[in-house]
Design a protein around this motif. Structure first.
Motif, PDB file in Angstrom:
ATOM      1  N   GLU A  32       0.837  -1.203   0.000  1.00 26.25           N
ATOM      2  CA  GLU A  32       0.000   0.000   0.000  1.00 26.25           C
ATOM      3  C   GLU A  32       0.874   1.257   0.000  1.00 26.25           C
ATOM      4  OE1 GLU A  32      -3.697  -1.918   2.629  1.00 26.25           O
ATOM      5  OE2 GLU A  32      -2.223  -0.597   3.560  1.00 26.25           O
TER       6      GLU A  32
ATOM      7  N   GLY B 136      -5.397  -2.856   0.738  1.00 23.24           N
ATOM      8  CA  GLY B 136      -5.389  -4.214   0.202  1.00 23.24           C
ATOM      9  C   GLY B 136      -4.585  -4.390  -1.068  1.00 23.24           C
TER      10      GLY B 136
ATOM     11  N   ARG C 196      -1.965  -5.524  -3.627  1.00 24.16           N
ATOM     12  CA  ARG C 196      -1.094  -6.682  -3.662  1.00 24.16           C
ATOM     13  C   ARG C 196      -0.210  -6.625  -4.909  1.00 24.16           C
ATOM     14  NH1 ARG C 196      -2.228  -6.715   0.729  1.00 24.16           N
ATOM     15  NH2 ARG C 196      -3.308  -8.256   2.010  1.00 24.16           N
TER      16      ARG C 196
END
Length: 414
Positions: A104, A117, A119
């Protein structure tokens, strides 16, 4: 008196720049007998013996004045180090490390957009090629060798690597960082699907099962090491970017500079020192013994002090605090603190982030090179952030001119 061709000569302006004074002051030095002026070979103006100028500079305590735009501080909007704090785009890096995951923060550093979240994933083919390249290395390979091999393999399989538009660079960087992690062989239980980068890196560094506190500490370490202003590896990466090198080449430039005992490779000797201190604790004061041994050898004590901080290294302070909650890390943290106390017995000092990484790696059963892997994976995103800045600047702007100190031409052909 004419110029000796064997001696480096300086013009009045060059002498003034080297002394850090005005040209008028140079002539004042001449009138006071502090410098000798020589007639130039062309019969116009004066020249000065460079060695004599340097000697005067040392005696007077003056420092040469930097000249030219290449010596000006590089302007960056990525990281600020001020008042013993480290800030990413104006936000305290320790606060970021305690609140957000590495992926992040890296994405936010590149784009200005924080996406919870986030990735980083890599194409399966790219990961397979990187693993094959790592496995083909000789048994004497180091962690740095594995990182280099994985980066080259990832680059070779990316035909669009020279597309420097921001969106493509972001995608390239996400895949590269994930590849650097997943190219390392598993030594512990495989991570669950969809695990964050720290969760995928953990079982490649230690056979111990990951605890929640251990993963938080590793993820925070990645954030804290993401960038650190113009460290030598970052400068190397920016120099590559100014020539419009693609992100893989920028990363290779950064990795080359990182692999030094005074930079990213400093975590390994700190790891060995903490481990040795723990082993010696059974028979006496292990921390004082290992510090004393290094001082007797004339070596620096790794993991202690820092060029940019006068008090504590805020990255180390944050990581040490998190390690207090990691199962099994307590003895290593205690040994690290005793090392700082021993090293600072007669002068104030503090543990830096290399020592905190050593406490993490020793306390969690990792190999000595684990800290360097964490450092390199984390810093790759920082190099990309600086490359993005450099791609927006005029090309080849980081091309300084050398100050020649050899014999003056013309010289006969040997």
């Amino acid at each position: 008196m004419t110029d000796d061709p064997e001696t480096e000569r300086l013009t009045t302006q060059q002498a003034a720049e080297r002394l850090g004074v005005k040209p008028e002051t140079v002539y004042a030095y001449v009138s006071r007998g502090l410098l000798r002026r020589h007639r130039s070979g062309h019969g116009r103006g004066s020249t000065f013996d460079a060695a004599e100028v340097d000697g005067l500079s040392r005696r007077s305590g003056r420092r040469s004045a930097p000249v030219g735009p290449q010596h000006a501080p590089l302007v960056t909007g990525v990281t600020l180090i001020e008042d013993d704090r480290c800030y990413y785009r104006g936000v305290d890096s320790s606060a970021l490390a305690l609140r957000h995951g590495y992926e992040e923060v890296a994405h936010w550093l590149w784009t200005g957009e924080l996406v919870p979240g986030t990735r980083f994933d890599a194409p399966a083919g790219q990961v397979a090629a990187a693993r094959a390249a790592v496995e083909a290395l000789p048994a004497t390979r180091t962690a740095e060798d594995r990182l280099h091999a994985a980066t080259v393999a990832a680059s070779a399989g990316d035909p669009l690597r020279s597309d420097l538009t921001p969106a493509t660079v972001h995608a390239t960087a996400r895949a590269l960082v994930a590849t650097l992690v997943e190219a390392h062989p598993l030594v512990g239980p495989p991570p669950p699907d969809g695990a964050p980068l720290a969760g995928r890196l953990w079982p490649r560094l230690t056979a111990r099962p990951a605890s929640d506190a251990g993963l938080r500490a590793l993820d925070a370490a990645l954030v804290l090491l993401l960038d650190h202003d113009m460290a030598v590896s970052t400068l190397a990466a920016r120099v590559a970017a100014t020539a419009r090198a693609h992100p893989y080449a920028v990363t290779l430039a950064g990795l080359g500079a990182l692999d030094g005992p005074l930079h990213g490779a400093a975590a390994a000797p700190a790891h060995r020192m903490v481990r040795e201190a723990l082993e010696r604790d059974a028979t006496g004061d292990g921390a004082a013994a290992v510090v004393g041994a290094r001082l007797r050898e004339g070596a620096r004590v790794p993991g202690v002090g820092h060029l940019l901080y006068t008090g504590d290294d805020p990255r180390a302070t944050t990581l040490f605090a998190l390690l207090e909650d990691v199962p099994g890390a307590g003895p290593a943290v205690g040994a690290a603190r005793r090392i700082v106390a021993a090293a600072g017995r007669h002068r104030p000092t503090f543990g830096n982030v290399d020592l905190a990484l050593a406490a993490l790696s020793v306390g969690c059963g990792m190999e000595s090179e684990a800290g360097q892997v964490v450092f390199a994976v984390a810093r790759t995103s920082g190099w990309v952030a600086h490359a993005l800045e450099e791609y927006a600047e005029p090309a080849m702007r980081l091309r300084p001119s050398g100050r020649y100190r050899g014999p003056r031409p013309p010289r006969p052909v040997p």
